[in-house]
Design a protein around this motif. Sequence first.
Motif, PDB file in Angstrom:
ATOM      1  N   ASN A 633      42.504-105.232  -7.876  1.00  0.00           N
ATOM      2  CA  ASN A 633      41.852-105.731  -8.661  1.00  0.00           C
ATOM      3  C   ASN A 633      40.446-105.595  -8.439  1.00  0.00           C
ATOM      4  OD1 ASN A 633      41.566-108.380 -10.641  1.00  0.00           O
ATOM      5  ND2 ASN A 633      41.771-109.360  -8.753  1.00  0.00           N
ATOM      6  N   LYS A 634      39.610-105.461  -7.743  1.00  0.00           N
ATOM      7  CA  LYS A 634      38.243-105.240  -7.705  1.00  0.00           C
ATOM      8  C   LYS A 634      37.721-104.071  -8.203  1.00  0.00           C
ATOM      9  CE  LYS A 634      34.336-104.959  -4.481  1.00  0.00           C
ATOM     10  NZ  LYS A 634      33.864-104.944  -2.794  1.00  0.00           N
ATOM     11  N   LYS A 635      38.131-102.984  -8.160  1.00  0.00           N
ATOM     12  CA  LYS A 635      38.142-102.017  -8.982  1.00  0.00           C
ATOM     13  C   LYS A 635      38.349-102.313 -10.453  1.00  0.00           C
ATOM     14  CE  LYS A 635      38.144 -98.689  -5.026  1.00  0.00           C
ATOM     15  NZ  LYS A 635      39.322 -96.920  -4.931  1.00  0.00           N
ATOM     16  N   ARG A 636      39.481-102.451 -10.299  1.00  0.00           N
ATOM     17  CA  ARG A 636      39.739-102.997 -11.729  1.00  0.00           C
ATOM     18  C   ARG A 636      38.739-103.416 -12.338  1.00  0.00           C
ATOM     19  NH1 ARG A 636      44.144-105.504 -11.887  1.00  0.00           N
ATOM     20  NH2 ARG A 636      45.466-103.463 -10.813  1.00  0.00           N
ATOM     21  N   LYS A 637      38.038-104.436 -12.273  1.00  0.00           N
ATOM     22  CA  LYS A 637      36.705-105.169 -12.737  1.00  0.00           C
ATOM     23  C   LYS A 637      35.894-104.383 -13.379  1.00  0.00           C
ATOM     24  CE  LYS A 637      38.238-110.172 -11.067  1.00  0.00           C
ATOM     25  NZ  LYS A 637      37.730-110.940 -10.095  1.00  0.00           N
ATOM     26  N   LEU A 638      34.919-103.789 -11.418  1.00  0.00           N
ATOM     27  CA  LEU A 638      34.484-102.667 -12.040  1.00  0.00           C
ATOM     28  C   LEU A 638      33.807-102.023 -12.983  1.00  0.00           C
ATOM     29  CD1 LEU A 638      31.653-101.574 -11.034  1.00  0.00           C
ATOM     30  CD2 LEU A 638      32.980-100.043  -9.378  1.00  0.00           C
ATOM     31  N   LEU A 639      36.074-101.495 -13.675  1.00  0.00           N
ATOM     32  CA  LEU A 639      35.771-100.293 -14.770  1.00  0.00           C
ATOM     33  C   LEU A 639      35.850-101.064 -15.656  1.00  0.00           C
ATOM     34  CD1 LEU A 639      36.841 -98.408 -15.189  1.00  0.00           C
ATOM     35  CD2 LEU A 639      39.434 -98.677 -14.806  1.00  0.00           C
ATOM     36  N   ARG A 641      33.756-103.769 -16.384  1.00  0.00           N
ATOM     37  CA  ARG A 641      31.756-103.535 -16.643  1.00  0.00           C
ATOM     38  C   ARG A 641      31.746-102.228 -17.309  1.00  0.00           C
ATOM     39  NH1 ARG A 641      31.985-106.632 -11.893  1.00  0.00           N
ATOM     40  NH2 ARG A 641      31.260-104.951 -11.161  1.00  0.00           N
ATOM     41  N   ILE A 642      31.991-100.695 -16.481  1.00  0.00           N
ATOM     42  CA  ILE A 642      32.176 -99.623 -16.861  1.00  0.00           C
ATOM     43  C   ILE A 642      31.987 -99.667 -17.826  1.00  0.00           C
ATOM     44  CG2 ILE A 642      32.055 -97.952 -16.864  1.00  0.00           C
ATOM     45  CD1 ILE A 642      32.178 -97.859 -13.402  1.00  0.00           C
ATOM     46  N   GLU A 643      33.339 -99.613 -18.418  1.00  0.00           N
ATOM     47  CA  GLU A 643      33.619 -99.378 -19.894  1.00  0.00           C
ATOM     48  C   GLU A 643      32.934-100.256 -20.984  1.00  0.00           C
ATOM     49  OE1 GLU A 643      37.968-100.524 -19.815  1.00  0.00           O
ATOM     50  OE2 GLU A 643      38.925 -98.785 -19.087  1.00  0.00           O
ATOM     51  N   TYR A 644      32.560-101.762 -20.760  1.00  0.00           N
ATOM     52  CA  TYR A 644      31.809-102.142 -21.713  1.00  0.00           C
ATOM     53  C   TYR A 644      30.983-102.209 -22.000  1.00  0.00           C
ATOM     54  CZ  TYR A 644      29.137-106.648 -23.113  1.00  0.00           C
ATOM     55  OH  TYR A 644      28.253-107.984 -24.036  1.00  0.00           O
ATOM     56  N   GLY A 645      30.217-100.853 -21.055  1.00  0.00           N
ATOM     57  CA  GLY A 645      29.082-100.059 -20.990  1.00  0.00           C
ATOM     58  C   GLY A 645      29.114 -99.302 -21.695  1.00  0.00           C
ATOM     59  N   ALA A 646      30.432 -98.671 -21.762  1.00  0.00           N
ATOM     60  CA  ALA A 646      30.404 -97.478 -22.508  1.00  0.00           C
ATOM     61  C   ALA A 646      30.217 -97.941 -23.960  1.00  0.00           C
ATOM     62  CB  ALA A 646      31.444 -96.316 -21.999  1.00  0.00           C
ATOM     63  N   ASN A 647      31.844 -99.082 -23.918  1.00  0.00           N
ATOM     64  CA  ASN A 647      31.933 -99.050 -25.563  1.00  0.00           C
ATOM     65  C   ASN A 647      30.257 -99.100 -26.798  1.00  0.00           C
ATOM     66  OD1 ASN A 647      35.045 -98.770 -24.903  1.00  0.00           O
ATOM     67  ND2 ASN A 647      34.678-100.853 -24.334  1.00  0.00           N
ATOM     68  N   LYS A 648      30.070-100.135 -25.641  1.00  0.00           N
ATOM     69  CA  LYS A 648      28.205-100.891 -26.085  1.00  0.00           C
ATOM     70  C   LYS A 648      27.642 -99.587 -26.981  1.00  0.00           C
ATOM     71  CE  LYS A 648      24.554-103.998 -25.785  1.00  0.00           C
ATOM     72  NZ  LYS A 648      24.170-105.054 -25.260  1.00  0.00           N
ATOM     73  N   ARG A 649      27.743 -99.074 -25.599  1.00  0.00           N
ATOM     74  CA  ARG A 649      26.688 -97.215 -26.067  1.00  0.00           C
ATOM     75  C   ARG A 649      27.234 -96.562 -27.924  1.00  0.00           C
ATOM     76  NH1 ARG A 649      27.262 -92.951 -22.126  1.00  0.00           N
ATOM     77  NH2 ARG A 649      29.869 -92.724 -22.867  1.00  0.00           N
TER      78      ARG A 649
END
Length: 673
Positions: A633-639, A641-649
Amino acid sequence: MARIKKKGTSGAAKNYITRTRAVKKLQISLPDFRRLCIFKGIYPREPRKKKKVTKGSTAATTFYYTKDIQYLLHEPLLAKFREHKAVSKKIARALGRGEAGDAARLEKNLVPKIKLDHIIKERYPTFVDALRDLDDALSMLFLFANLPSSEHVPAKTISLCQKLCHEFEHYVIVSHSLRKSFLSIKGIYYQATIQGQDILWLVPYRFVQRTGGDIDFRIMGTFIEFYTTLLGFVNYRLYTTIGLVYPPKFNAKMDEQGAELSAFQVEGKSVGTDNASTGNEEAPAVANPEAQAIADKLAALPETEEEETALAPVQPVDEDEANEEIDKFEVTAPGADELPQPQASNAEVASLFAPFTFYLSRETPRAPLEFLLKAFGCKRIGWDGAFGEGAFTTNESDPSITHQIVDRPSLSNGAETSEDADTAPKVQWPRSTMPGRTYVQPQWVWDCINQSKLLRPDLYAPGAELPPHLSPWVKPKKGEYDPNLSLQEQEAEGEAAAFEEEEDEEEERADLKVNGDGNNVDALLDRESSVEAGEGMDVDGSEDDEDDSDESDEGPAADEFDGFDSDAESDISEGEAARLQHQRELEAEATGKTLEPEVETTKSKNAAIRKKAEKKRKQEEEERARQKMMLSNKKRKLLKRIEYGANKRDTEAETLRRKRRKLEKAKSAANAI
């Protein structure tokens, strides 16, 4: 029994002190306290647990470290401040009595002079420390050098800032330390590498400055007083390191006539010879260039090799090897790592503009262009006599000029067509172009410097649309929009097809809006036949609704719904198309006719490409979802957040690509007309 500690006598409450208590402890006024803190580099601090320091109080308070204030108790400047306060009282008393002569005598003889030499030595134990802290100093001094004199900014301060800035620029020119420059909205950024340290400063444009009343020039003047002392020490050390005389000779008469850089004459330390360099010529071989050469060489090496090379002696470089072309590392496989490309040597970059003679037109900014061209090897720069003294030539028709920098629309030598030959007057020299001379816009100089090579001058011709001027310190990352690359190299699969389909749909909507007054009958009929539930005046529970509900339960009506596109339906449609094609071939064979091949339209091609790209993207998303299920669950939340930044970019990059595609389409349409 152990003694009980009193609250507020240890810990955070003892480590911090308020500004009011600090001023009382030092026994100076608040302006002098601020001035002393700026000189010593002491700044307010924010406690982690403010309630413990303030003993529960919530009032806004400024805190300092108690050790910093204790350190200020032994500062020699405190005695100077107290002497200045005593003399100020005497001068005020003399003025109150009407004794102006005594007041002037007291101000001339008794006012103490404050020197910051010992503070410079304390704050910067080594010369490298001073170079690292030179960015803000240069930006502030160049700002004040371009300000108009006023009540708050005296002319003496402005002239001192200009003198120190020109001295520093001369060192950058002689040592070829300048590396990059960038034109921004705030001003012009410069970056120089001096003894392995990158120094970045900002120079404002020379516009009319209107200083507002909300600026505290007293605080800024304190910084200027410290920065002028610092830059004076740095200039002295830099000049003496490469064997130049400091301070350089200054011609006040040429400076009054607007010579600026040319008003300074740089000389080398040599016995029996006169090695001089004016603003138009480069300095000769210096007496002690080893320090700068070794520092530049160490700065160009990777970090892992610095320690080994610093201990080894510097080997002479073979001229044949130095003249060879630079190798380039090319990517052998798609998706492989890109190696950093080797750059040109400092000697090649330093002599970038050496073989040319430039002439600056009146509409171009003279000061930055003169500095940049001289820093990269150009020795002959001319400009109009209205710019000031120090030019190589003021004659615009001089045949020795190879490049002229202009910033105005292109001017032809005569009428463009034979029809206008009689009516249009021919443009005469000096407003027309000279044969054999290259005309470029100012951006050409900056782009050549940032790319360390001479670019095509036809791309920067007068009146031409300039390429994008990008910051040399920002490198595009993978997935971000890069203006230097074409759209085909950076767009995703199926993106161009989707854009063309959207363009076609927008054109169809525009046609419907234009013909919506009754001319397009088919569109109106389609609109009337496509009334959805809730748009009309049907009564709930009527016979028509019941018939529709009965028909919706049957199979054929349900098959007509095409709202969801799945892989099974796509396979069926492809199989059905193949079956129909085979049937047409059999009928043509039976009748003895030739089967004409179907012409695939651009719209159908784009639809197929987009459908294939969507299918591939959907498979990748499904695979990624399966991989997420195996994470915690912890790594899924971190991923996430990473995907949110990548999608925004990716969204920002796609928006920029769409804008560029529209501009290119409009430009091609205009060229076709």
